[in-house]
Write a protein that holds these residues in place. Structure first.
Motif, PDB file in Angstrom:
ATOM      1  N   GLY A 142      -1.333 -10.483 -17.781  1.00  0.00           N
ATOM      2  CA  GLY A 142      -1.955  -9.924 -16.582  1.00  0.00           C
ATOM      3  C   GLY A 142      -1.717  -8.428 -16.493  1.00  0.00           C
ATOM      4  O   GLY A 142      -0.794  -7.892 -17.094  1.00  0.00           O
ATOM      5  N   GLN A 143      -2.579  -7.752 -15.770  1.00  0.00           N
ATOM      6  CA  GLN A 143      -2.413  -6.317 -15.545  1.00  0.00           C
ATOM      7  C   GLN A 143      -2.586  -6.021 -14.066  1.00  0.00           C
ATOM      8  O   GLN A 143      -3.462  -6.578 -13.408  1.00  0.00           O
ATOM      9  N   ILE A 144      -1.737  -5.129 -13.560  1.00  0.00           N
ATOM     10  CA  ILE A 144      -1.800  -4.750 -12.142  1.00  0.00           C
ATOM     11  C   ILE A 144      -1.911  -3.241 -12.038  1.00  0.00           C
ATOM     12  O   ILE A 144      -1.189  -2.510 -12.711  1.00  0.00           O
ATOM     13  N   ARG A 145      -2.818  -2.796 -11.160  1.00  0.00           N
ATOM     14  CA  ARG A 145      -2.879  -1.375 -10.838  1.00  0.00           C
ATOM     15  C   ARG A 145      -2.327  -1.242  -9.423  1.00  0.00           C
ATOM     16  O   ARG A 145      -2.910  -1.734  -8.472  1.00  0.00           O
ATOM     17  N   VAL A 146      -1.179  -0.587  -9.338  1.00  0.00           N
ATOM     18  CA  VAL A 146      -0.445  -0.522  -8.076  1.00  0.00           C
ATOM     19  C   VAL A 146      -1.034   0.539  -7.141  1.00  0.00           C
ATOM     20  O   VAL A 146      -1.374   1.638  -7.574  1.00  0.00           O
ATOM     21  N   ALA A 147      -1.144   0.176  -5.841  1.00  0.00           N
ATOM     22  CA  ALA A 147      -1.541   1.158  -4.833  1.00  0.00           C
ATOM     23  C   ALA A 147      -0.311   1.471  -4.000  1.00  0.00           C
ATOM     24  O   ALA A 147       0.267   0.587  -3.377  1.00  0.00           O
ATOM     25  N   GLU A 148       0.121   2.724  -4.022  1.00  0.00           N
ATOM     26  CA  GLU A 148       1.310   3.112  -3.269  1.00  0.00           C
ATOM     27  C   GLU A 148       0.997   3.500  -1.831  1.00  0.00           C
ATOM     28  O   GLU A 148       1.898   3.615  -0.999  1.00  0.00           O
ATOM     29  N   GLU A 191       5.705 -10.395  -5.475  1.00  0.00           N
ATOM     30  CA  GLU A 191       5.975 -11.664  -6.173  1.00  0.00           C
ATOM     31  C   GLU A 191       5.808 -11.454  -7.667  1.00  0.00           C
ATOM     32  O   GLU A 191       6.558 -11.978  -8.478  1.00  0.00           O
ATOM     33  N   ARG A 192       4.774 -10.702  -8.020  1.00  0.00           N
ATOM     34  CA  ARG A 192       4.479 -10.492  -9.431  1.00  0.00           C
ATOM     35  C   ARG A 192       5.299  -9.361 -10.048  1.00  0.00           C
ATOM     36  O   ARG A 192       5.527  -9.349 -11.254  1.00  0.00           O
ATOM     37  N   LEU A 193       5.724  -8.406  -9.203  1.00  0.00           N
ATOM     38  CA  LEU A 193       6.501  -7.258  -9.697  1.00  0.00           C
ATOM     39  C   LEU A 193       7.743  -7.058  -8.829  1.00  0.00           C
ATOM     40  O   LEU A 193       7.862  -6.056  -8.116  1.00  0.00           O
ATOM     41  N   PRO A 194       8.684  -7.985  -8.909  1.00  0.00           N
ATOM     42  CA  PRO A 194       9.877  -7.872  -8.055  1.00  0.00           C
ATOM     43  C   PRO A 194      10.684  -6.596  -8.291  1.00  0.00           C
ATOM     44  O   PRO A 194      11.381  -6.133  -7.394  1.00  0.00           O
ATOM     45  N   ALA A 195      10.557  -6.007  -9.482  1.00  0.00           N
ATOM     46  CA  ALA A 195      11.356  -4.809  -9.782  1.00  0.00           C
ATOM     47  C   ALA A 195      10.673  -3.520  -9.349  1.00  0.00           C
ATOM     48  O   ALA A 195      11.223  -2.424  -9.529  1.00  0.00           O
TER      49      ALA A 195
END
Lengths: 376, 463
Positions: A87-93, A127-131
């Motif tokens: 999977g790939q995630i593009r994070v929105a800050e 949930e997907r990126l706890p760190a």
């Protein structure tokens, strides 16, 4: 003494080896001429991102077609190529960034492709990126994007191509291309001569030179995109991560090492096969990685590198027929995001060579497009 | 950022001499050294060495005190604990110091990072209890720590030297197993020139042998096929000698097969390499003044070519002289005269090396592990057989093997495996090693914490 085949492929990177595979599989005789060794350059040293997320819309039909191939690559080549659809995630800050992702997600949906960029909320993001560093708002998520081993993938295509009857000539640099007797005669440094009806220019960062020999003037800029890899770390991040407004690509492999990219450029010399690293860009990538994943502050970088890649001014590759020469087709200039497209580009090139037309839309990549016309 | 005239990397005899010479010509000198005190490996710990240790290690070690003193009073800025990890070929050096990344710029960079031991992969070499003779000597110099009852195995002056040093300090040695091929003795003695100039070295060597024999330590000459074994740590070793297979129970084994140049900073900065058929290793291409293919970078001492501690100061001075000339600090005439004198003396002193190089030239048997299960890359667990298979299935360039199997991509960055890989592939391909491309090296030449790297971003934005 000439070596003849139906098709000659110039360049033994992913695009060229994939094309050779698809051609050979259909009974077409094909030879690949590679000036160094297969996967020596961009194809062997890139970040290995298998990504549809956040592509230019023009690339999506190709990318979606390639995705289907990636998902069954083991069956196709007898090698899983290290492909992991994590999977790939593009994070929105920020809210603004999330709005951007939402707008794009809606626009993608309207394209009518079997593909979606799903917006995830704060809860699902963590949930997907706890760190991930606290305070991010949400993201865009594609569940079957991921990464693969670029060197291994290119070699797997080569192996399968050879098994299907293709011939590879490594250490064979093209020095001359001539139109003779209704076909192509290609001469190599060292005197080798090769004949074919159809020529495929998959010469990567050297693609503009081959194109020039065919009469097509392409404003390609060879350059390097820097990467760094760390020593092994405990597993902390599963999906591949990017972020809105940040130059970052971040992935942790099964062996625990973390690969950090982000597209920071570094100078290259395409005549001496040399690439350098430039510390400020790497430092910036390191800082971004730490800002998004605080645990990375203690990670140890063990290697920096960049390959030699071909960049187009509009960031889109050249794919399609030569404007100046019949029976010649290009596929180069992937501007640091060609890896995932490779399997589909290979199929397109095979189609072009055999039938003169592509099943997937490639007009946006025409060598004659307005954005690409150079100061001649 | 201030631009120094010269940055010297390494405070061994070559580096210290380069700094002293550069200061003689009024150049500004920054010397970066990764250790707490000057002296390099050869004179490690010399400033604080107690009389008993000095006596034990012998006169060649004690001689280092003078050069350290001259260096410390010459006016060079000496930075301790500086681990250099990158050199930009335009003259910028980046290093780690006390957990922070630092940078400095110079017109000329003299790399004097000395030598490393040649890898000597035998079955079981990665077991705890097996280490290199050089590492054993460092432990002696820094912590006065030694392992009683150890076996010393391999070939080369250092092997006998460390065994003799152990004995002088009263530490028992179990055995010395010398793998020097008997034919090498004849070849070395057959060099008429080298015998004359090598007489001194020969005498020293015989002296060490005599000392070891006198202490009752068995020496097995012309031995081979060394294997280490044990469960979880070294417990025994076997070797072949005079046609017989012998076994020794032992808990410490010190291996050695000579030294090779160590200049990863130069390689990662893009300096060209050549294959040295005499010393059977790749080294950075450098002329007799240490100039490399990258204009601001020069090499001095063993980092360029193995010449030994006695010759290293001359090499250091030559590089500094070349740099001083480049920077306009001395006129053409003076430069030519001084360089000629140094080169003549260096030529005289290195003549003796032909003898040592011929005598201790490693055989194929030690360079190419015969047991296919021998680990060649301990970082990534790659075995000799993997390399052989690669060569037999069409592999042409050892960089392909590196990409495929990660050999050379681990934390040691190829220091332990590159030569062995080259030797195996070269021999399988029947190809002259000179024609094999060496493994590509990438910075950083030692791991860098990401936080340190990131701190450079903040700096460059403020600057």
């Amino acid at each position: 003494m000439e070596s003849g085949s139906d098709v000659l492929v110039i360049g033994g990177g992913l695009q060229g080896t994939a094309a050779a595979f698809y051609l050979a599989r259909q009974g077409v005789s094909v030879q690949v001429l590679e000036k160094d060794y297969v996967a020596r350059h961009a194809s062997g040293v890139n970040a290995g991102g298998v990504r549809t997320l956040n592509r230019h819309f023009a690339e999506l039909p190709l990318s979606v077609a390639a995705k289907a191939t990636w998902l069954s690559i083991d069956e196709l080549l007898g090698d899983d190529c290290g492909f992991r659809p994590v999977g790939q995630i593009r994070v929105a800050e920020t809210e603004q960034a999330l709005e951007q992702l939402r707008a794009r997600s809606n626009a993608v949906a309207e394209l009518g492709l079997p593909y979606a960029e799903r917006i995830i909320d704060h809860r699902e993001l963590y949930e997907r990126l706890p760190a991930l560093v606290p305070g991010c708002i949400g993201g865009a998520f594609v569940p079957d994007d991921g990464y693969a081993n670029p060197y291994r993938t290119t070699l797997a295509f080569k192996r399968a191509a050879v098994q299907a009857g293709a011939f590879f000539h490594e250490g064979t640099a093209v020095v001359g291309i001539a139109r003779e007797q209704g076909g192509w005669t290609v001469t190599a440094a060292g005197g080798g001569r090769f004949r074919a009806q159809v020529l495929l220019n998959c010469a990567g960062a050297w693609g503009h030179r081959i194109a020039a020999m065919l009469g097509d003037d392409v404003p390609l800029s060879p350059n390097g995109s820097m990467l760094m890899i760390t020593a092994r770390l405990p597993p902390m991040v599963r999906p591949v991560v990017g972020a809105v407004g940040r130059s970052l690509s971040f992935k942790q492999f099964p062996n625990g090492t973390v690969l950090i990219g982000g597209g920071h450029r570094a100078p290259v010399d395409i005549d001496r096969n040399q690439s350098r690293v430039s510390l400020p860009g790497l430092a910036s990538a390191a800082r971004t990685a730490i800002e998004l994943f605080p645990f990375m502050a203690g990670a140890q970088a063990v290697r920096f590198w960049s390959g030699i890649e071909g960049f187009m001014p509009d960031g889109l590759p050249i794919i399609g027929p030569s404007l100046s020469a019949p029976g010649a087709y290009h596929a180069f200039g992937f501007s640091a995001h060609g890896f995932q497209l490779g399997p589909a580009v290979g199929e397109v090139l095979a189609d072009l060579a055999i039938r003169g037309a592509s099943r997937i839309a490639i007009d946006a990549f025409s060598v004659g497009r307005a954005t690409c016309s150079a100061a001649a | 950022m201030k631009t120094w005239d010269i940055i010297v990397i390494g405070a061994g005899p070559a580096g210290m001499s380069a700094a002293i010479e550069a200061r003689r010509h009024s150049l500004s000198v920054l010397l970066l050294d990764e250790h707490a005190a000057a002296g390099g490996q050869i004179y490690k710990g010399i400033a604080r060495a107690r009389p008993r240790l000095l006596a034990g290690l012998g006169p060649s070690y004690a001689a280092g005190r003078e050069i350290v003193l001259s260096f410390e009073t010459c006016g060079a800025v000496h930075v301790r604990g500086a681990s250099c990890w990158h050199i930009d070929p335009d003259g910028q050096v980046t290093w780690s110091q006390e957990g922070m990344a630092r940078q400095a710029r110079a017109k000329r960079i003299i790399i004097a990072t000395g030598a490393q031991e040649r890898p000597f992969p035998i079955p079981g070499w990665t077991l705890p209890g097996v280490m290199s003779a050089g590492a054993a000597q460092i432990a002696l110099k820094t912590g006065e720590s030694a392992a009683p009852g150890a076996v010393f195995a391999g070939s080369g002056p250092l092997l006998l030297l460390v065994a003799a040093q152990y004995l002088r300090l009263g530490v028992p040695v179990r055995a010395v197993i010398d793998t020097t091929p008997p034919a090498n003795y004849f070849r070395a003695l057959a060099h008429p020139k080298s015998l004359a100039s090598g007489a001194g070295l020969l005498a020293t060597g015989l002296g060490l042998l005599w000392r070891i024999r006198r202490a009752g330590v068995p020496i097995y000459f012309g031995a081979g096929d060394i294997r280490a074994s044990g469960k979880d740590r070294l417990q025994a070793m076997t070797f072949r000698h005079a046609g017989r297979l012998r076994r020794l129970e032992v808990y410490n084994l010190f291996l050695h097969q000579g030294v090779i140049p160590n200049a990863p900073l130069a390689v990662a900065a893009g300096c060209r390499r050549v294959w040295d058929q005499d010393q059977l290793c790749w080294r950075v291409e450098a002329d007799d003044e240490g100039r490399t293919s990258e204009r601001p970078i020069l090499l001095a001492g063993d980092a360029s070519r193995i010449i030994g501690a006695e010759c290293a100061p001359l090499s250091g001075r030559l590089s500094a002289l070349a740099a001083a000339h480049d920077l306009g600090q001395l006129d053409e005439g003076a430069y030519r005269r001084e360089a000629a004198a140094l080169k003549a003396e260096l030529k005289r002193k290195t003549a003796a090396r032909v003898f040592v190089d011929t005598l201790y030239r490693p055989s194929d048997a030690v360079r190419i592990p015969s047991d296919p299960q021998t680990v060649i890359c301990r970082c990534e667990s790659v075995r000799a057989d993997d390399a052989r298979l690669f060569a037999r299935s069409g592999g042409l360039d050892i960089n392909q093997f590196k990409s495929e199997q990660r050999c050379g991509m681990g934390p040691c960055q190829g220091r332990m495996c590159a030569l062995t890989l080259g030797a195996i592939v070269g021999s399988e391909l029947g190809r002259d090693a000179a024609l094999l491309a060496p493994p590509r090296a990438r910075p950083p030449i030692c791991p860098v914490p990401l936080g340190e790297l990131a701190s450079l971003a903040a700096k460059s934005e403020r600057a």
